[in-house]
Structure formats: structure tokens, C-alpha cells
Design a protein around this motif. Structure first.
Motif, PDB file in Angstrom:
ATOM      1  N   GLU A 164      10.503  16.352  -1.428  1.00  0.00           N
ATOM      2  CA  GLU A 164      10.831  16.895  -2.737  1.00  0.00           C
ATOM      3  C   GLU A 164      12.024  17.835  -2.591  1.00  0.00           C
ATOM      4  O   GLU A 164      12.458  18.142  -1.471  1.00  0.00           O
ATOM      5  CB  GLU A 164       9.643  17.656  -3.328  1.00  0.00           C
ATOM      6  N   ASP A 193      11.457  18.571 -13.618  1.00  0.00           N
ATOM      7  CA  ASP A 193      10.329  17.672 -13.357  1.00  0.00           C
ATOM      8  C   ASP A 193       9.204  18.353 -12.585  1.00  0.00           C
ATOM      9  O   ASP A 193       8.268  17.699 -12.143  1.00  0.00           O
ATOM     10  CB  ASP A 193      10.810  16.433 -12.593  1.00  0.00           C
ATOM     11  N   LYS A 194       9.285  19.683 -12.421  1.00  0.00           N
ATOM     12  CA  LYS A 194       8.294  20.395 -11.605  1.00  0.00           C
ATOM     13  C   LYS A 194       7.231  21.074 -12.471  1.00  0.00           C
ATOM     14  O   LYS A 194       7.482  21.512 -13.589  1.00  0.00           O
ATOM     15  CB  LYS A 194       8.982  21.455 -10.736  1.00  0.00           C
ATOM     16  N   ARG A 254       6.435  18.073  -8.313  1.00  0.00           N
ATOM     17  CA  ARG A 254       6.309  17.092  -9.378  1.00  0.00           C
ATOM     18  C   ARG A 254       4.822  16.886  -9.656  1.00  0.00           C
ATOM     19  O   ARG A 254       3.992  16.955  -8.747  1.00  0.00           O
ATOM     20  CB  ARG A 254       6.939  15.757  -8.956  1.00  0.00           C
ATOM     21  N   ASN A 293      14.463  13.358  -7.564  1.00  0.00           N
ATOM     22  CA  ASN A 293      15.428  12.894  -8.551  1.00  0.00           C
ATOM     23  C   ASN A 293      16.809  13.210  -8.002  1.00  0.00           C
ATOM     24  O   ASN A 293      17.135  14.378  -7.776  1.00  0.00           O
ATOM     25  CB  ASN A 293      15.196  13.621  -9.883  1.00  0.00           C
ATOM     26  N   HIS A 327      18.825  16.236  -8.977  1.00  0.00           N
ATOM     27  CA  HIS A 327      18.312  17.581  -8.715  1.00  0.00           C
ATOM     28  C   HIS A 327      18.616  18.065  -7.300  1.00  0.00           C
ATOM     29  O   HIS A 327      18.220  19.170  -6.931  1.00  0.00           O
ATOM     30  CB  HIS A 327      16.796  17.623  -8.932  1.00  0.00           C
ATOM     31  N   SER A 382      19.502  10.030 -16.657  1.00  0.00           N
ATOM     32  CA  SER A 382      18.081   9.746 -16.754  1.00  0.00           C
ATOM     33  C   SER A 382      17.622  10.167 -18.142  1.00  0.00           C
ATOM     34  O   SER A 382      18.293  10.945 -18.832  1.00  0.00           O
ATOM     35  CB  SER A 382      17.290  10.497 -15.674  1.00  0.00           C
ATOM     36  N   THR A 383      16.485   9.625 -18.562  1.00  0.00           N
ATOM     37  CA  THR A 383      15.899   9.882 -19.890  1.00  0.00           C
ATOM     38  C   THR A 383      16.894   9.655 -21.015  1.00  0.00           C
ATOM     39  O   THR A 383      16.845  10.338 -22.042  1.00  0.00           O
ATOM     40  CB  THR A 383      15.310  11.316 -19.993  1.00  0.00           C
ATOM     41  N   CYS A 422      13.084   7.571  -8.401  1.00  0.00           N
ATOM     42  CA  CYS A 422      11.994   8.543  -8.481  1.00  0.00           C
ATOM     43  C   CYS A 422      11.198   8.298  -9.753  1.00  0.00           C
ATOM     44  O   CYS A 422      11.173   9.130 -10.662  1.00  0.00           O
ATOM     45  CB  CYS A 422      12.553   9.957  -8.456  1.00  0.00           C
ATOM     46  N   GLY A 468       8.345   8.326 -12.221  1.00  0.00           N
ATOM     47  CA  GLY A 468       7.184   9.172 -12.425  1.00  0.00           C
ATOM     48  C   GLY A 468       6.065   8.421 -13.130  1.00  0.00           C
ATOM     49  O   GLY A 468       6.305   7.470 -13.854  1.00  0.00           O
ATOM     50  N   THR A 519       3.173  10.499 -14.343  1.00  0.00           N
ATOM     51  CA  THR A 519       2.311  11.631 -14.666  1.00  0.00           C
ATOM     52  C   THR A 519       1.294  11.292 -15.739  1.00  0.00           C
ATOM     53  O   THR A 519       0.117  11.670 -15.650  1.00  0.00           O
ATOM     54  CB  THR A 519       3.173  12.821 -15.133  1.00  0.00           C
TER      55      THR A 519
END
Length: 367
Positions: free
Chosen positions: A19, A25-26, A32, A78, A81, A162-163, A334, A336, A338
Motif C-alpha cells: 500500500e 481510498d483509505k 484501503r 492506486n 497516489h 479514475s472514477t 487496483c 476495489g 469494498t
């Protein structure tokens, strides 16, 4: 830590999870939200697992420590980051793979599958439209995109985002002008265009030349590029994402954009609604993707399948009127999960990761 020597190979039965510190993203514990569930699942399977944070100044110490204590690494970083840029981090992962560790995912896999220009490498297949292109130089972008836009609405995708950041739906603002433009004609720089960014569906009206100058930022720098793809009108019906652990489809997410205006983004942040389905509910798509995967591996350079990855599809209409699926993106750097921890994906990830180590050493590792 117990060390096994099997057929001359030192095996630790341990996997390190990388990480970086900070980033949106934390969670409150600094990780994460899906990192520690993976670590606990590996430990529950009887293996060692540890989180290690990467800093560029620690690269050599990390290499020494990891090669001495672990059989494999899982990257939960990511790339956007990484302090100082992703170069030093990817270099460390490459060195670890060269030293014999099982990489999940390796930089080569991230670049082969996760870079946006993977779509361009697949435009000779039925997965993407044949007119999908990539711009690696500002001059090429300014020369060709005004012609590309004359054929109809386009989507520009930056490589680093991203996003939905840096993903733009671009159309000629004047509908009458759009209908009158002869395809193949270079639009002048003062053509007014409407650009909608996927990150939040906000729309800007500006001159084509000015907008292209703004987009130059996506091309310059390491791994900079812009992918130019035909806009798929049926995106308003939703994007369909297959999440896979290794070769195994785990679930399918139907992501429907928020209604209204020029909205086309399928991210939660932009208001899209997600529906989680079992793969069996999208059997035609899942089977099609499974059949295409060897071709994808060949086109992208090898069959090093990422550990956790996704393939996003948009609906299209075939000549006979039936549904067709167009690949919009592959993500593997990366991914996710979640929101899906209650589905037990962390156990699948742990089993796949351990299985890859056992396969690499081609021996039965004692409990």
C-alpha cells in the motif's frame, strides 16, 4: 516465520500486500477498506500475510526485506497516489518479479490490460469499434481529432484517470451543424462543442480548439495518452461490469447512469445506480468474454491474468437487432471491492493468490 525448502526452492508461505500512505481510498486505520480483509483471509488459510507501505526512499530496503521473507506480492496501490509518481514503485515490483516472487499484478500486466490503449490493440476484434484510436502526441491529437469528431459524438479517455476523471463525451453543440457536417472534414478550431465529463456529468460549452488545448495535459508526461472512441448511445441503459478473480467471474454489476441531460457516467460519485447480479444472469456476456479472453491475451501480450480485474461493457445493437456488447475498459491496477466484502471475495482472492504460488513452485506445500 517458518521457511520450507522444497526441491531446492525456499518457500515462506507468506504474501506481502503493498500500500501507500494517504489518498482518498483509505479508511481510518490508514488502509484501503479491502486490504485487511484480504490479509485476514490469507492468514485464515494458514499462510502469512503482512501489509508494507511503499515510499520511494525505502525502495532498496523494501526489496531486501520482501525477497527475504515472502513468496509473492499483491499490489493494492492506486498508481495516482504514489509519492513522486509511479515510476519507482513499478520499478520495485518489476525487480521483485525478476527475483522470483509471484507478482499480482505485475507492472507488465497492469500496462497490458489496464492501460486505456488496450482498446486500440483490440480494435481488430469484435470487442471494440474499428475506429477506436489513441493519441500519444499533442500534434497527432490536434490533427486527427477534428476529423474524428466530424463522424459523430466521440468519447475521449485519459490514461491516468479514475472514477471518470478525464473521460469526456464530446459533441458538436449545434445540432443542425452536426447534421450538416460532411464526415471526414476537419472541423475548424472555433467550432462550438459540448463536453461532458464522466466524473460528475458536468457539461462545458467551449470552442473545439480551446478544449483540445485543455486536453493536452492528458497526453504529456509519463504514460500520457488519449483514447478516442465512438460514443455508444445505449450507455444510458447502463454499463455492465464483470468482476473477476483470476479467470473466474465473481459477479456482474449493472451500472445505470443518473437520468437527464447528457449524463453518461456510470460511477457512484456521479449518481449512477448499481445492481449486483450473479454471472448466471448475464450468461451470454460472460460466455462471450470467456471465449474472447485468449484473443485478448494474445493481442495484449501474454496470458498473465491479473489477480483482481474488471471488464466494462456497453450495450450496442447488432445488424439483426439483437443486443451486442462493446468493451469500454479493462481495470486491473487496483480494483476495489469494498461494497462487496459480504460476498466473500476476499476469500476467493486469498485462494487464487495462494494457488498461484503453489503452481509456480509446482510442489505441494505442507500445512
Amino acid at each position: 516465520m517458518t521457511v520450507y525448502f522444497l526441491k531446492g526452492v525456499q518457500v515462506h508461505k507468506a504474501i506481502v500486500v503493498f500500500e501507500v500512505e494517504g489518498g482518498l481510498d483509505k479508511s481510518l486505520d490508514g488502509h484501503r477498506r479491502d486490504t485487511m480483509p484480504i490479509v485476514h483471509a490469507i492468514r485464515d488459510a494458514g499462510w502469512g500475510a503482512e501489509v508494507v507501505f511503499f515510499r520511494p526512499e525505502w525502495a532498496q530496503e523494501l526489496f531486501t526485506y520482501v525477497t527475504a521473507n515472502f513468496d509473492a506480492y499483491i499490489s493494492r496501490v492506486n498508481p495516482g497516489h504514489v509519492p513522486g509518481g509511479e515510476g519507482d514503485y513499478l520499478d520495485l515490483l518489476t525487480r521483485l518479479s525478476a527475483a522470483g516472487l509471484v507478482g499480482m499484478s505485475t507492472p507488465a500486466e497492469m500496462m497490458a490490460y489496464g492501460a486505456k490503449d488496450a482498446l486500440v490493440k483490440l480494435n481488430g476484434t469484435e470487442l471494440v469499434p474499428a475506429d477506436t484510436a489513441a493519441y500519444y502526441a499533442v500534434e497527432a491529437f490536434h490533427h486527427y481529432f477534428p476529423v474524428s469528431l466530424s463522424y459523430g459524438e466521440r468519447v475521449l479517455k485519459q490514461n491516468r484517470g479514475s472514477t471518470g476523471a478525464g473521460i469526456w463525451r464530446v459533441q458538436i453543440a449545434d445540432k443542425n451543424l452536426a447534421a450538416a457536417v460532411r464526415p471526414g472534414t476537419a472541423l475548424p478550431p472555433d467550432t462550438m462543442i459540448k463536453a461532458t465529463e464522466a466524473v460528475d456529468n458536468h457539461t462545458e460549452i467551449r470552442e473545439l480548439g480551446d478544449f483540445m488545448d485543455f486536453c493536452d495535459q492528458y497526453i504529456v508526461g509519463d504514460n500520457g495518452m488519449l483514447v478516442d472512441m465512438r460514443f455508444m448511445p445505449r450507455i444510458v441503459e447502463g454499463e455492465i461490469r464483470i468482476l473477476l478473480v483470476g479467470p473466474h467471474p465473481v459477479f456482474v454489476v449493472h451500472k445505470k447512469p443518473a437520468e437527464g441531460g447528457d449524463n453518461f457516467s456510470a460511477t457512484l460519485f456521479s449518481g449512477a445506480k448499481y445492481t449486483y447480479d450473479k454471472p448466471e444472469m448475464w450468461r451470454e456476456l460472460v460466455d462471450m468474454f470467456a471465449q474472447a479472453r485468449p484473443v485478448i491475451a494474445q493481442k495484449l501480450g501474454g496470458d498473465g491474468i491479473p489477480l483482481i480485474w474488471t471488464a466494462d461493457f456497453m450495450l450496442d445493437t447488432a445488424p439483426d437487432g439483437s443486443d451486442a456488447y462493446v468493451l469500454g475498459e479493462i481495470n486491473c491496477s487496483c480494483v476495489g471491492f469494498t461494497s462487496e466484502l459480504d460476498m466473500g471475495i476476499q476469500e476467493l482472492v486469498a485462494a487464487e493468490a495462494i494457488g498461484r504460488v503453489m503452481e509456480r513452485f509446482a510442489v505441494e506445500i505442507p500445512a
